[in-house]
Write an enzyme that holds these catalytic residues in place. Structure first.
Site, PDB file in Angstrom:
ATOM      1  N   SER A 238       0.836  -1.201   0.000  1.00 21.99           N
ATOM      2  CA  SER A 238       0.000   0.000   0.000  1.00 21.99           C
ATOM      3  C   SER A 238       0.869   1.248   0.000  1.00 21.99           C
ATOM      4  O   SER A 238       1.985   1.250   0.531  1.00 21.99           O
ATOM      5  CB  SER A 238      -0.900   0.019   1.245  1.00 21.99           C
ATOM      6  N   ASP A 239       0.381   2.319  -0.617  1.00 23.38           N
ATOM      7  CA  ASP A 239       0.975   3.614  -0.325  1.00 23.38           C
ATOM      8  C   ASP A 239       0.712   3.865   1.156  1.00 23.38           C
ATOM      9  O   ASP A 239      -0.186   3.291   1.757  1.00 23.38           O
ATOM     10  CB  ASP A 239       0.356   4.704  -1.208  1.00 23.38           C
ATOM     11  N   TRP A 240       1.504   4.742   1.741  1.00 22.70           N
ATOM     12  CA  TRP A 240       1.467   4.911   3.195  1.00 22.70           C
ATOM     13  C   TRP A 240       0.119   5.504   3.637  1.00 22.70           C
ATOM     14  O   TRP A 240      -0.185   6.658   3.387  1.00 22.70           O
ATOM     15  CB  TRP A 240       2.636   5.785   3.632  1.00 22.70           C
TER      16      TRP A 240
END
Length: 812
Positions: A238-240
């Site tokens: 995931s992106d953060w």
């Protein structure tokens, strides 16, 4: 190993996963804090680190586990992706990747989070400096080269942001409404090319939704296309803060959640398996993928060696020089001579803006500035005027007056202008394509005082340039990294012959941008009504006048395109077509030319652009040298996505191959007959966006857009009742929400490491926090409220006060 292919770790990883408990496997599915993957110590699996940095290593300094955007170790700051893309040089991008991989090894970093291949749908996207191009073929080829370079050192990469992440406004929750043909031909193609040719270890899913579903739980994107169609065997991270529903995400292809959620989502996975909601085999596959990365990281730790930062600075200088674009050079103002009488104007000459602000921001080892490099070259003082204050928003007539006086006293002027950092950054989009008024007024005044003015542009994305007719010469440097100042002087004096070519169109005005009527959307969604007509595909198809076209760039020498021919590489069905182009350097200097190949299908039954880039090659020739270069076209180059047949289809008939120095400077044409794979379906033949001549823009009715989508246009999502994906700004319309927002903003800034005195970083953090969903804010601003308190907070925000207050304070 493409350095190292993670598939080579599969058997060892599988054996280890078979020894893990359910809780250990679930625990692997989220990070250990912000930057590390979790260890399984009893099996000898150690934690490994991942870091940001498409154009340089942005490793968090030791101690602390916040994001620390201004607290990273010193590393080489190469030109940003938008600048490097203008080199059109795949081998150069590979060299950069190798250097970055070596710096990762030196710092014991397992995965470098890049490259970014999102398409430049609109120049106002605040993060455009991190992305390569408006064209997916160019972006994909460059990304593949960069990935192969990094991974040749046994370090992983994370191609991002998958997918349709083309704006910063509402980026964490906006729903991108896009038809499947546009999705596949424009917004997924760069990912597809890079994955097929370079096998990145990981793919980073984007924050946003695509056609109603968050990318991190989008089965269509992550399972059906990425894994089943493209054969991706790596890890999806995931992106953060992009994880929405963790169990749905795991089921639909999201392996690793970053940053960690304190074990909350790990427990949800365990419970889902115990109650039969999720098959344990799904978790096993994910655990194997993550374990493979842990095993690869252990090998990096065993061979940590220092990187040669001096040689990397030299490489950064060469990359910057080869990426600079000579847009204009009237009367041969360039190259300069040491005997020239020049003046220098503009604060950027002394205090260069070398990169953008945000997660990609590198702490450079050193920074060259053009002012010092110029004086070293001339061997004498050079008159200088500041012209503007980079940190001031207003206008200062006194600085312009002083600049005019200096300009009038010289034979030639080097005028440094562009976009200060506060104008473009991760976290927010620009509000205008114009430069600050102080810069445009400075250009006007200086050019009037001295027509022999050479404008040096510093910017990360396209700007309006109606002043360009006044300038004698223009050099576009982009955000050129730590060695950009010295590289620019190399170009100005002809030590390097400029060979950069634009990787995006420079339109005359914002209203000319095809997506402008629908950017950045309304409410919680954005409609991609322009379809496939992005960048030059639009401008060239409808003959829209532009300031400088895609692929444009001048040289200090001349290249003649002598001839071209095309032939199949074999008689086999579907064999590639090989195009051979012969050209001559007819000037008196050695230089590089970018041979660009576009395909056109006149009379097509489908709505399609007039031309599309399908091949290119950068060729360096000495004066008088003749060379032949070959560009291969496979069946996919001729294909379009046919929504009716759910397949890539080659339309039979006569095709035109256009070969030139830019998309609007075509030197040679060939015609070839292509057999094709069958007739197009009725859906593929349907009308698309139409161009309104009097209004000078695309017209896309609800009916047309619905036909493109294959269903009715979705209705906007209501803001109330508040939910997990409501933002701080949305809840601030209530008394309680306003107070929660302020507390969260303070906690977010502290957790991110603070911004110091950096106004751009302060603005970025504020904008990011205000538009962040509550479920993500609970991770990034733990001092405001914890994830387990979120449901109670929502109850209170939606008016169920008594129950909510009890739950919030009791933690039940």
């Amino acid at each position: 190993m493409n350095g190292m292919d993670l598939r080579g770790k599969n058997n060892e990883a599988t054996a280890l996963v078979q020894q893990m408990s359910l809780e250990e496997k679930a625990g692997l599915c989220s990070g250990k804090g912000f930057w590390h993957l979790k260890a399984v110590e009893r099996l000898g699996l150690k934690s490994v680190m991942v870091t940001d940095g498409p154009h340089g290593l942005r490793k968090q300094q030791r101690g602390g586990d916040h994001v620390g955007l201004n607290k990273s170790v010193a590393a080489t700051c190469f030109p940003t992706a938008a600048a490097m893309a203008c080199s059109w040089d795949v081998e150069l991008l590979r060299e950069v990747g190798v250097a970055l991989g070596r710096e990762c090894v030196a710092e014991d970093v397992t995965v470098l989070l890049g490259p970014g291949v999102n398409i430049k749908r609109h120049p106002l996207c605040g993060r455009n400096f991190e992305y390569y191009s408006e064209d997916p073929f160019l972006a994909g080829e460059l990304a593949a080269a960069w990935i192969n370079g990094v991974q040749s050192q046994g370090v992983g990469t994370s191609i991002k942001h998958y997918a349709v992440n083309n704006q910063e406004t509402a980026r964490m929750y906006v729903d991108a409404i896009v038809d499947e043909r546009t999705l596949r031909e424009i917004y997924l193609r760069a990912f597809e090319i890079a994955i097929e040719r370079a096998s990145p270890w990981t793919v980073m899913c984007a924050y946003n939704r695509v056609n109603g579903t968050y990318c991190g739980e989008n089965d269509f994107l992550q399972n059906r296309i990425l894994r089943e169609e493209w054969g991706f065997r790596g890890l999806v991270v995931s992106d953060w803060g992009a994880t929405n529903q963790r169990v749905a995400g795991l089921r639909n292809g999201l392996d690793l959640e970053m940053p960690g959620s304190g074990g909350i989502n790990d427990r949800l996975i365990v419970n889902a398996i115990k109650n039969g909601e999720l098959a344990e085999s799904v978790l096993d596959r994910t655990a194997v993928r993550i374990t493979s990365v842990l095993l690869a990281g252990a090998e990096i730790a065993n061979r940590t060696t220092p990187a040669n930062l001096d040689s990397h600075h030299t490489l950064a200088r060469r990359v910057a020089a080869e990426s600079m674009v000579l847009l204009k050079n009237d009367s041969g103002l360039l190259p300069l001579s040491v005997d020239d009488d020049i003046a220098v104007i503009g604060s950027f000459a002394q205090m260069p803006r070398i990169q953008g602000t945000g997660s990609s921001q590198v702490n450079p080892v050193r920074v060259d500035n053009a002012w010092t490099a110029l004086q070293d070259t001339f061997g004498r003082p050079v008159p200088f005027a500041r012209g503007y204050d980079q940190t001031a928003e207003g206008e200062d007539p006194a600085l312009i007056e002083a600049a005019v006086e200096v300009a009038a006293s010289a034979k030639k002027v080097l005028l440094f202008v562009g976009l200060p950092g506060i104008f473009e950054s991760e976290g927010f989009d620009r509000t205008t394509m114009d430069m600050p008024a102080q810069h445009t007024k400075l250009i006007d005044a200086v050019c009037r005082a001295n027509p022999a003015t050479i404008v040096i542009l510093t910017n990360g994305s396209a700007i309006t340039m109606d002043w360009s007719i006044q300038a004698g010469a223009i050099v576009a440097t982009g955000l050129s990294g730590q060695a950009g100042g010295s590289a620019l002087v190399d170009v100005l004096f002809g030590r390097v012959n400029p060979s950069g070519r634009l990787s995006e169109t420079l339109p005359w005005k914002q209203a000319d941008v095809p997506s402008d009527p629908w950017f950045p959307g309304t409410g919680r969604s954005v409609e991609y009504r322009e379809g496939i007509y992005v960048g030059y595909r639009y401008y060239n198809s409808f003959d829209v006048d532009v300031c400088y076209p895609f692929g444009h760039g001048l040289s200090y020498t001349r290249f003649e395109y002598e001839s071209a021919d095309a032939a199949k590489t074999s008689n086999a069905q579907g064999a590639p077509l090989e195009v051979t182009v012969t050209l001559t350097n007819s000037g008196d200097r050695a230089g590089g030319e970018v041979v660009q190949l576009y395909l056109s299908r006149p009379g097509s039954a489908a709505c399609r652009p007039k031309q599309e880039l399908k091949g290119f090659a950068k060729v360096f020739l000495h004066p008088g040298e003749i060379a032949a270069t070959r560009i291969s076209l496979d069946r996919r180059a001729f294909s379009i996505w046919d929504r009716g047949q759910k397949a890539w289809v080659v339309e039979p008939g006569r095709w035109q191959i256009q070969i030139g120095s830019s998309s609007r400077d075509i030197r040679l044409r060939l015609e070839v007959d292509i057999t094709g794979t069958g007739e197009l379906s009725a859906e593929a033949r349907a009308a698309g966006p139409e161009y309104n001549v009097s209004g000078a823009r695309l017209l896309v009715s609800d009916e047309t857009f619905a036909a493109m989508l294959g269903h009715t246009v979705p209705q906007p999502e209501p803001v109330r009742p508040f939910h997990r994906n409501s933002t701080l700004d949305e809840i601030a319309s209530t008394w309680l929400g306003a107070r929660v927002r302020q507390k969260a903003l303070d906690a977010f800034s502290e957790r991110m490491g603070g911004s110091g005195n950096d106004a751009t970083l302060t603005k970025m953090m504020d904008e990011m926090a205000r538009s962040m969903p509550l479920r993500a804010m609970a991770l990034f601003a733990g001092g405001a409220f914890a994830p387990h308190q979120l449901d109670a907070l929502l109850e209170a925000l939606n008016g169920k006060y008594v129950k909510a207050i009890y739950a919030f304070f009791s933690g039940k």
